[in-house]
Write a protein that holds these residues in place. Structure first.
Motif, PDB file in Angstrom:
ATOM      1  N   LEU A   1      -6.398  -3.122  -4.472  1.00 21.71           N
ATOM      2  CA  LEU A   1      -6.547  -2.843  -3.040  1.00 21.71           C
ATOM      3  C   LEU A   1      -7.145  -4.039  -2.306  1.00 21.71           C
ATOM      4  O   LEU A   1      -6.692  -4.406  -1.219  1.00 21.71           O
ATOM      5  N   ALA A   2      -8.179  -4.635  -2.893  1.00 14.79           N
ATOM      6  CA  ALA A   2      -8.810  -5.789  -2.261  1.00 14.79           C
ATOM      7  C   ALA A   2      -7.851  -6.974  -2.184  1.00 14.79           C
ATOM      8  O   ALA A   2      -7.962  -7.810  -1.285  1.00 14.79           O
TER       9      ALA A   2
ATOM     10  N   VAL B   1     -17.315   0.332  -1.950  1.00 19.52           N
ATOM     11  CA  VAL B   1     -17.178  -0.608  -0.828  1.00 19.52           C
ATOM     12  C   VAL B   1     -18.189  -1.747  -0.953  1.00 19.52           C
ATOM     13  O   VAL B   1     -17.866  -2.921  -0.745  1.00 19.52           O
TER      14      VAL B   1
ATOM     15  N   ALA C   1      -9.565  -7.538   5.058  1.00 24.32           N
ATOM     16  CA  ALA C   1     -10.961  -7.112   4.890  1.00 24.32           C
ATOM     17  C   ALA C   1     -11.354  -6.023   5.873  1.00 24.32           C
ATOM     18  O   ALA C   1     -12.087  -5.092   5.528  1.00 24.32           O
TER      19      ALA C   1
ATOM     20  N   ARG D   1     -13.048  -9.977  -8.834  1.00 20.49           N
ATOM     21  CA  ARG D   1     -13.082  -8.557  -8.456  1.00 20.49           C
ATOM     22  C   ARG D   1     -12.721  -7.638  -9.614  1.00 20.49           C
ATOM     23  O   ARG D   1     -13.319  -6.578  -9.792  1.00 20.49           O
TER      24      ARG D   1
ATOM     25  N   LEU E   1     -10.487  -2.462   4.708  1.00 19.21           N
ATOM     26  CA  LEU E   1     -10.820  -2.122   3.324  1.00 19.21           C
ATOM     27  C   LEU E   1     -11.474  -0.747   3.204  1.00 19.21           C
ATOM     28  O   LEU E   1     -11.127   0.038   2.311  1.00 19.21           O
TER      29      LEU E   1
ATOM     30  N   ILE F   1      -9.799   2.205   1.044  1.00 23.50           N
ATOM     31  CA  ILE F   1     -10.481   2.801  -0.109  1.00 23.50           C
ATOM     32  C   ILE F   1     -10.661   4.304   0.094  1.00 23.50           C
ATOM     33  O   ILE F   1     -10.485   5.101  -0.839  1.00 23.50           O
TER      34      ILE F   1
ATOM     35  N   TYR G   1       0.832  -1.203   0.000  1.00 25.37           N
ATOM     36  CA  TYR G   1       0.000   0.000   0.000  1.00 25.37           C
ATOM     37  C   TYR G   1       0.868   1.254   0.000  1.00 25.37           C
ATOM     38  O   TYR G   1       0.499   2.272  -0.586  1.00 25.37           O
TER      39      TYR G   1
ATOM     40  N   MET H   1      -5.126  -5.754   0.855  1.00 23.59           N
ATOM     41  CA  MET H   1      -5.565  -5.265   2.165  1.00 23.59           C
ATOM     42  C   MET H   1      -6.409  -6.296   2.903  1.00 23.59           C
ATOM     43  O   MET H   1      -7.259  -6.965   2.291  1.00 23.59           O
TER      44      MET H   1
ATOM     45  N   ARG I   1     -16.746  -5.524  -1.378  1.00 21.17           N
ATOM     46  CA  ARG I   1     -17.051  -6.455  -0.295  1.00 21.17           C
ATOM     47  C   ARG I   1     -17.848  -7.659  -0.785  1.00 21.17           C
ATOM     48  O   ARG I   1     -17.675  -8.778  -0.323  1.00 21.17           O
TER      49      ARG I   1
END
Length: 419
Positions: free
Chosen positions: A133-134, A342, A139, A353, A142, A146, A18, A137, A346
C-alpha cells in the motif's frame, strides 16, 4: 453520509493498482476467516479440548518470528510478487485439506500439521499488504487507504462468521474447502494484475559481502530501524500488548466462549464473531471518512477503551448484551490497530517498509503465547477470572506505555500525530 464524504472515502480507488489489491485482499481475508472458524469448530467438536483449541489457534502464528524475513524478501523481489506467491501457496494448502475431507481421511492431526505449515506464511500477509500500500499510494491518501484496506478484514470476519457456520452445517467441511480454495486462487490471480510499483527495490540489493552476511545485515538493518524512533517503539509495544492480552479473548477463545459460556452452537459462534467484526468495520469506515485526527492520541484512547470493553465482556452471560459489548470492543480495536499501522508506515524509510512491517507482524507472536497461557489458566481459575486478569493487565500496561512515551505521543505537534 454526504456526497463529499463518500468521494473522499473512495479516493484511493482512483489508483489502478489499488482497485486490484483491495479485492485480492478482500477474498484472501474472507478465506482466512471462514477457514479459521470452520477448523476451530472442527477441532473443538472432534477433541472437546480447550487446550488443543488454543494450540490449534497458536499454530496459525508460528511464522510471526520469521515475518521480518518475509519483509526483507518483499523489499528485494517486490511486495506484489511476494503476495502473489503466498496466495498461490494458500491455494495449494486449502486444496490439500479439501481433498482429505472429500476422501474421508481428514483428522485433527492432519489439520494441525497443515495449519502449522500455513502458519509459517500467513502471519506475514498483513504486513506485506501494508508495505505494498505504501508503495502504490500517495502519502496524503495513506490513512484512508489503510482504513479501507482494513475493511477487507472486518467485512471478512462478518461474512466468515455468518456464512462459515451455515456452509459447514449445510455442505460439510469438504465442500466448504472447495469455496475456500477458489477464493485463494482468485486472490492470487488478481494480485498478478497489479502493475509492479515504479519504486526501485535496488537499494536493498547493493549490500556488499557474501550473500549470507548481506542477508543478515539487511535483516538487522530493518529490525534496528523499526526500533529506532520513539513513535515506532510505542506502536510496536501496543501491538505486542494487544496480541498478548486482548486478542486471545475475542479470537482463538471464541469457540470455547460460545460452547461453554453461552452454551450455543456454531451459529451462535458466528453471531459473536460477527459482532466484533461489525464494530471493527464501523471503526475502519469512520477513520476512512474523518481527516486530520491526531493518530498517536487516537492510539492511546482507543486501546484503553478496548480493554475497558473486554473487562465488561468477560463478566456477561447474556448473548445480546455480549454481542453489543463486542461491537464496541471491535470499534476500539480497529481504531487502535489502524493507528499503530499508520505510525509505522509513515515513519519507516521507503526501502525498509517491508522489514518494518515484518517486525510489526513478529509481535503477533504475543497472541499464541497469550492463547496457550489462557488455555491453562481457564482450566485452573475459569474463564471470567482469566479474562479479567488479561484485560486488567492490558489496561495497566497501556497506561504505562502512554506515560513512558508521553512526550512523543500526546503533544498535538509530535511527529506521531502528524496529519
Amino acid at each position: 453520509m454526504s456526497r463529499t464524504a463518500r468521494i473522499s472515502a473512495l479516493k484511493p480507488f482512483h489508483i489502478r493498482s489499488y482497485r486490484f489489491q483491495w479485492p485480492s485482499d478482500l477474498l484472501t481475508s474472507w478465506a482466512f476467516e471462514v477457514e479459521t472458524l470452520v477448523l476451530g469448530w472442527y477441532i473443538m467438536v472432534e477433541t472437546g479440548s480447550v487446550l488443543l483449541l488454543t494450540i490449534f489457534a497458536s499454530l496459525q502464528y508460528v511464522g510471526t518470528l520469521i515475518a521480518p524475513v518475509f519483509g526483507m524478501i518483499g523489499d528485494r523481489m517486490g511486495h506484489r510478487d511476494l503476495l502473489a506467491a503466498m496466495r498461490f501457496a494458500y491455494t495449494a494448502l486449502a486444496a490439500t485439506i479439501m481433498t482429505l475431507a472429500l476422501t474421508g481421511h481428514l483428522a485433527p492431526l492432519n489439520v494441525m500439521i497443515i495449519v502449522a505449515i500455513m502458519g509459517l506464511i500467513r502471519p506475514s500477509d498483513l504486513g506485506v499488504r501494508g508495505a505494498l500500500l505504501a508503495d502504490i499510494m500517495p502519502a496524503e491518501q495513506l490513512v484512508g487507504a489503510i482504513s479501507l484496506s482494513r475493511t477487507t478484514q472486518d467485512s471478512a470476519r462478518i461474512a466468515g462468521a455468518l456464512t462459515g457456520a451455515g456452509l459447514l452445517t449445510v455442505l460439510g467441511i469438504g465442500f466448504v474447502y472447495v469455496a475456500i480454495a477458489c477464493l485463494y486462487l482468485t486472490a492470487a490471480v488478481l494480485m498478478l494484475c497489479l502493475a509492479r510499483p515504479a519504486k526501485s527495490f535496488g537499494a536493498v540489493g547493493h549490500s556488499k559481502g557474501t550473500p549470507g552476511s548481506a542477508l543478515l545485515r539487511d535483516l538487522k538493518e530493518g529490525i534496528v530501524h523499526a526500533w529506532s524512533g520513539p513513535g515506532m517503539r510505542a506502536a510496536l509495544c501496543v501491538a505486542f500488548l494487544a496480541n498478548l492480552t486482548a486478542f486471545p479473548l475475542t479470537n482463538g477463545l471464541l469457540p470455547y466462549v460460545a460452547r461453554e459460556i453461552f452454551h450455543t452452537d456454531q451459529t451462535g459462534l458466528g453471531y459473536l464473531s460477527a459482532s466484533f467484526a461489525v464494530g471493527s468495520l464501523i471503526g475502519s469506515i469512520t477513520l476512512s471518512l474523518v481527516r486530520g485526527l491526531p493518530i498517536a492520541r487516537l492510539l492511546i484512547g482507543a486501546t484503553l477503551a478496548w480493554y475497558a470493553m473486554l473487562l465488561v465482556f468477560v463478566e456477561i452471560r447474556t448473548m445480546p448484551v455480549a454481542m453489543a459489548c463486542l461491537v464496541l470492543a471491535g470499534m476500539a480495536q480497529s481504531m487502535s490497530m489502524i493507528s499503530a499501522a499508520v505510525i509505522l508506515i509513515r515513519t519507516a524509510s521507503a526501502h525498509l517498509r517491508g522489514r518494518v512491517m515484518g517486525v510489526r507482524m513478529m509481535v503477533i507472536y504475543g497472541l499464541p503465547l497469550g492463547l496457550l497461557a489462557a488455555g491453562s489458566l481457564i482450566d485452573l481459575i475459569g474463564f471470567s477470572a482469566t479474562g479479567t486478569l488479561y484485560a486488567g493487565a492490558g489496561l495497566i500496561s497501556m497506561v504505562a506505555i502512554a506515560l513512558r512515551w508521553r512526550a512523543d505521543l500526546w503533544p498535538v505537534h509530535a511527529p506521531a500525530n502528524a496529519r
